[in-house]
Design a protein around this motif. Structure first.
Motif, mmCIF file in Angstrom:
data_model
loop_
_atom_site.group_PDB
_atom_site.id
_atom_site.type_symbol
_atom_site.label_atom_id
_atom_site.label_comp_id
_atom_site.label_asym_id
_atom_site.label_seq_id
_atom_site.Cartn_x
_atom_site.Cartn_y
_atom_site.Cartn_z
ATOM 1 N N PHE A 9 0.817 -1.209 0.000
ATOM 2 C CA PHE A 9 0.000 0.000 0.000
ATOM 3 C C PHE A 9 0.857 1.267 0.000
ATOM 4 O O PHE A 9 0.417 2.313 -0.478
ATOM 5 N N PHE A 10 2.073 1.166 0.529
ATOM 6 C CA PHE A 10 3.032 2.266 0.389
ATOM 7 C C PHE A 10 3.216 2.583 -1.094
ATOM 8 O O PHE A 10 3.178 3.745 -1.510
ATOM 9 N N ASN A 11 3.393 1.546 -1.881
ATOM 10 C CA ASN A 11 3.567 1.747 -3.324
ATOM 11 C C ASN A 11 2.280 2.178 -4.000
ATOM 12 O O ASN A 11 2.305 2.992 -4.932
ATOM 13 N N VAL A 12 1.140 1.628 -3.561
ATOM 14 C CA VAL A 12 -0.148 2.007 -4.144
ATOM 15 C C VAL A 12 -0.313 3.517 -4.128
ATOM 16 O O VAL A 12 -0.681 4.141 -5.131
ATOM 17 N N TYR A 13 -0.018 4.124 -2.973
ATOM 18 C CA TYR A 13 -0.259 5.563 -2.859
ATOM 19 C C TYR A 13 0.919 6.405 -3.333
ATOM 20 O O TYR A 13 0.720 7.521 -3.823
#
Length: 485
Positions: free
Chosen positions: A20-24
Motif C-alpha cells: 500500500f506504500f507503493n499504491v499511494y
C-alpha cells in the motif's frame, strides 16, 4: 512468545504495508509533479534576456482531468478484483481452467509501477497519451483493496482483524508522506521526470518480493510454523485442506442496509481524502503561496499524522472489543462517526480562517482523525460476511472511487480564478459530505455477521454433507482398484 519475524501473518501484514506504500506513492506523485510540470520557470536566453516558460501549458480545468484520469480506470476493477480474490486467492496471477490470466494484488501494483516508469514519455507524447496511461494504471490498481480483504479473510484472526488491516492500510499514508516531499525534492534536483522513475523502480522491487514471500493462505505457506497455522485456522473456524469456492448471497448483499451504510461511509471518507490528496499541493501553492519543495513537505504532514493514528486506532478498536467495553457494532459506529463529525468541524473552521498556520493545522487534524474512520468502515466488510469480504470491498470501493473522478474536476472548475473564496467552497463541500456520511452510517451500521451470510454458510455446509457419501464411495473404489493392482 514468538518473535515478530517468526509470525508469518505479520510478515504478510508488513508486505501488505509496503504494498500500500507503493499504491499511494505511485498514485500521488503526479499531484506534486504536476506543479513542477505546469509552473512558470525563469529561463535565461542566449541573447541575455529573461523569460518564463512551462513544460506543459495546461489550464486548471485540464489539470483536474489529468489528476482524475487515474480514477476513470480505477473504478472499473474493484468489484472484479473482489470476486477474483475471494475465488482464487490474493497473491498469484493464476492460469485458470479457461486459460485466462487474472490480475490480483501483486500484479496490480507491479504493472502500475511499470506504467509509472513510462509516464514521462507519455506526457511528452501528448496529454491524451498521458490520460490513457493513467487510466490503465487505475485499472490495475483497482484490484488492490478488494484483494487484500480476501487475504485478511484467510490470514487475520477476528481478535487481530482491526490492527492487521489498520497497519497494512497505514502504508497508504506512509507512501503519501514519503512521496509528496520526495517528489518535490526530486523535481527540484533532477527534474519532474525523476519523480516517476524513482517510484516506479521501488514498485517493481516490491512486486518481486511480494510474489516470493507471500502466499495465499496459511495452508500453502511453507515457512509457517504448525503452531501458528493451527491457531489461525482454529480462530477462523477453518480446517486445513482445499479452499472452498464461495457462492455469494447477492440478494442479501444488495438489499442489506448495513452494506449500503458502509458504501456511503466509504464514499464520504474518500471525497475529503481524494480532494486533499489531489489538490492540496495546488491549494498550498495558489492560496497559501508556498514554494514547490515546501509544498511537498507540508502536504505530507496530514498523512504522517494519519499513518501514526492508524496504528493507535487499530489497537484501540481491538482492545475495546477484547476487553468487552464495546461491541463490534459500537466500535465501528463510534470510531467512524466520531471521526466524521470531527472532520466536518475542522474542515469548516480551516476554510473559514484560511490562514497558513491555522488552516494547515485544521487540515492536519481533519485528515489525521480519518484514521479512526478506517477502524470503522474499512474493516466492516469482514464483520458482515468474512467469506464475501472481498466482494463487499469491491462494491464499496467502486462507489468510493467516484470522488476521485468527480472531485478534482469540480475543484478545477471551481478554482479557475484561484481565489480564496473558491477554495473555501471546495472545503465546505467536503465538510458537508462528511456530515452526511456520519448520519447515514450511525443509523445503518452493523458489526455482526449478517443473516444472509449465515444462511449462505448453512447452505454450503448442507451441500458439503450431501456430497460426502459420493466422495467416500469414489475413494473406496479407487483404493480397491489399487489393491488389486
Amino acid at each position: 512468545m514468538w518473535m515478530f519475524w517468526k509470525r508469518r501473518r505479520y510478515i504478510v501484514v508488513f508486505m501488505a504495508f509496503l504494498g500500500f506504500f507503493n499504491v499511494y506513492s505511485l498514485r500521488v506523485n503526479l499531484s506534486v509533479a504536476i506543479v513542477a510540470m505546469t509552473e512558470n520557470r525563469t529561463v535565461h536566453y542566449d541573447n541575455g534576456t529573461v523569460g518564463y516558460e512551462q513544460y506543459f501549458d495546461w489550464s486548471s480545468s485540464l489539470q483536474g482531468y489529468v489528476l482524475s484520469s487515474f480514477f476513470y480506470g480505477y473504478i472499473l476493477t474493484p468489484f472484479l478484483g473482489g470476486f477474483i480474490s475471494n475465488r482464487f486467492g490474493g497473491n498469484y496471477v493464476s492460469l485458470l481452467r479457461d486459460g485466462t490470466f487474472w490480475m490480483v494484488f501483486g500484479v496490480g501494483i507491479g504493472t502500475t509501477a511499470v506504467l509509472t516508469l513510462l509516464t514521462p514519455l507519455a506526457a511528452k507524447a501528448g496529454v491524451a497519451v498521458l490520460l490513457a496511461v493513467r487510466i490503465v494504471e487505475g485499472i490495475f490498481e483497482g484490484v488492490t483493496f478488494p484483494c487484500i480483504h480476501a487475504v485478511w479473510s484467510r490470514w487475520a484472526p477476528p481478535t487481530e482483524r482491526s490492527r492487521m488491516a489498520s497497519i497494512a492500510f497505514a502504508g497508504n499514508y506512509a507512501g503519501t508522506v514519503v512521496a509528496m516531499p520526495m517528489s518535490g525534492i526530486l523535481a527540484n534536483a533532477w527534474g519532474w521526470e525523476s519523480v516517476f522513475y524513482v517510484f516506479g523502480v521501488i514498485g517493481c522491487i516490491w512486486f518481486l518480493a511480494w510474489m516470493f514471500f507471500v502466499k495465499t493462505s496459511p495452508e500453502v505457506d511453507k515457512w509457517i510454523s504448525q503452531r501458528e497455522k493451527e491457531f489461525i485456522l482454529e480462530a477462523l473456524g477453518r480446517t486445513e485442506g482445499e479452499q472452498e469456492q464461495v457462492k455469494h448471497p447477492w440478494k442479501g448483499i444488495l438489499t442489506s442496509v448495513a452494506v449500503w451504510a458502509l458504501v456511503v461511509s466509504h464514499f464520504s471518507e474518500n471525497w475529503g481524502f481524494y480532494t486533499l490528496l489531489t489538490q492540496l499541493p495546488t491549494f498550498l501553492k495558489d492560496a497559501m503561496h508556498f514554494e514547490l519543495e515546501k509544498t511537498g513537505f507540508v502536504s505530507a504532514v496530514p498523512y504522517l499524522v494519519m499513518g501514526i493514528l492508524l496504528f493507535v486506532s487499530g489497537y484501540l478498536a481491538d482492545w475495546c472489543q477484547v476487553k468487552g467495553y464495546l461491541t463490534t457494532t459500537q466500535v465501528r459506529r463510534y470510531f467512524n462517526c466520531g471521526a466524521f463529525l470531527a472532520q466536518t468541524v475542522f474542515m469548516i473552521v480551516g476554510a473559514f480562517i484560511l490562514e497558513p498556520g491555522p488552516t494547515i493545522t485544521c487540515i492536519t487534524i481533519a485528515v489525521g482523525l480519518g484514521a479512526f474512520a478506517w477502524s470503522g468502515f474499512a474493516v466492516n466488510h469482514l464483520d458482515l460476511s468474512p467469506k464475501s469480504a472481498g466482494v463487499l470491498m469491491g462494491i464499496s470501493n467502486t462507489f468510493a472511487t467516484i470522488p476521485g473522478i468527480v472531485s478534482p474536476i469540480i475543484t478545477g472548475y471551481i478554482t479557475s480564478n484561484k481565489s480564496d473564496n473558491e477554495w473555501k467552497t471546495v472545503f465546505y463541500i467536503a465538510a458537508g459530505i462528511y456530515l452526511v456520511g456520519c448520519v447515514i452510517y450511525w443509523f445503518g451500521v452493523s458489526g455482526e455477521l449478517q443473516p444472509w451470510s449465515i444462511e449462505a454458510q448453512e447452505r454450503r455446509e448442507q451441500e458439503k454433507q450431501q456430497t460426502k457419501p459420493i466422495e467416500s464411495l469414489a475413494y473406496t473404489n479407487k483404493v480397491s482398484v489399487e489393491d488389486e493392482m
